[in-house]
Design an enzyme around this catalytic site. Sequence first.
Site: not given
Length: 288
Positions: A88, A111, A113, A115, A128, A215, A217, A260
């Site tokens: 990312h 995402d 996360h 980030d 990332h 992303d 994930d 990702e």
Amino acid sequence: MDLGADRRGVDIGPSAIRYAGLSDHLKRLGHTIHDIGNLPVPQPESRPIGNLRLKYLDSIIQSSSELADEVYQALQENEFPLILGGDHSIALGSISGVAKAHPNVGIIWVDAHTDFNTEETTPSGNIHGMILAALAGLGDPQLVNLGGWSPKINKQQIVIIGARDIDPGEQALLREHHIHVFTMSAIDQHGIPSLMKQAIEIAGIDGAPIHLSLDLDSLDPRDAPGVGTPVRGGLSYREAHLAMELVAASQRMISMDVVEVNSILDRENATAQLAVELTLSALGKTIL
């Protein structure tokens, strides 16, 4: 690019997504495709790690600058930049290029996360996990000032969707800067349709264009096994598709990242195939 993460394998994600037929499927939707290929990115083995709290910083800055120029040029030519990752950290380059062309751009960041780490808060040193903060003007000056200006985006036009793994330092920064975060708990309570409509309104306030950063994930690992940082309890297959369909229906998106996909950890290219399907939904494919 896999300089921004600890786990190798995301650097071949773009090839896996191409192999899953992205261009052909987009052509069937009526799009004209101009694939410029991969931008050259050095391998981690060939570069020093440098500061352990900002791993591979110099190489990431160099690659991000080149990507920003490519994205800006595509927008100047009235093309839609679709950027394939890679980890990312590529979003530093892609969104910098978009923001140069459209200073009022809003961001929908899908995402697991947020980030939103900085050098001070990161538990890993992986860049990332710092990119959204850097784009908002927080963190190391080299990341923050890529291209010569900062911040790239208005904090109040950032919306994070699907977050469920947030570091303590990130939590404090997100609260301090009033970033809109729709966690998986919020999605469970209110549903994807309501929250995506809010996200589009927030990111696209006053008619602003929207950049979507997806992303893989963000999805539950049962649907997207081939990611470097899987977190259980993510978006379902249909929730993710509906989120993409609602962005497409808004007709506000001007650029998109898909990141990702880790082919080394994938099963029979399933995650890359899912990346293609979700991209198609974001770019106009509907069931009927």
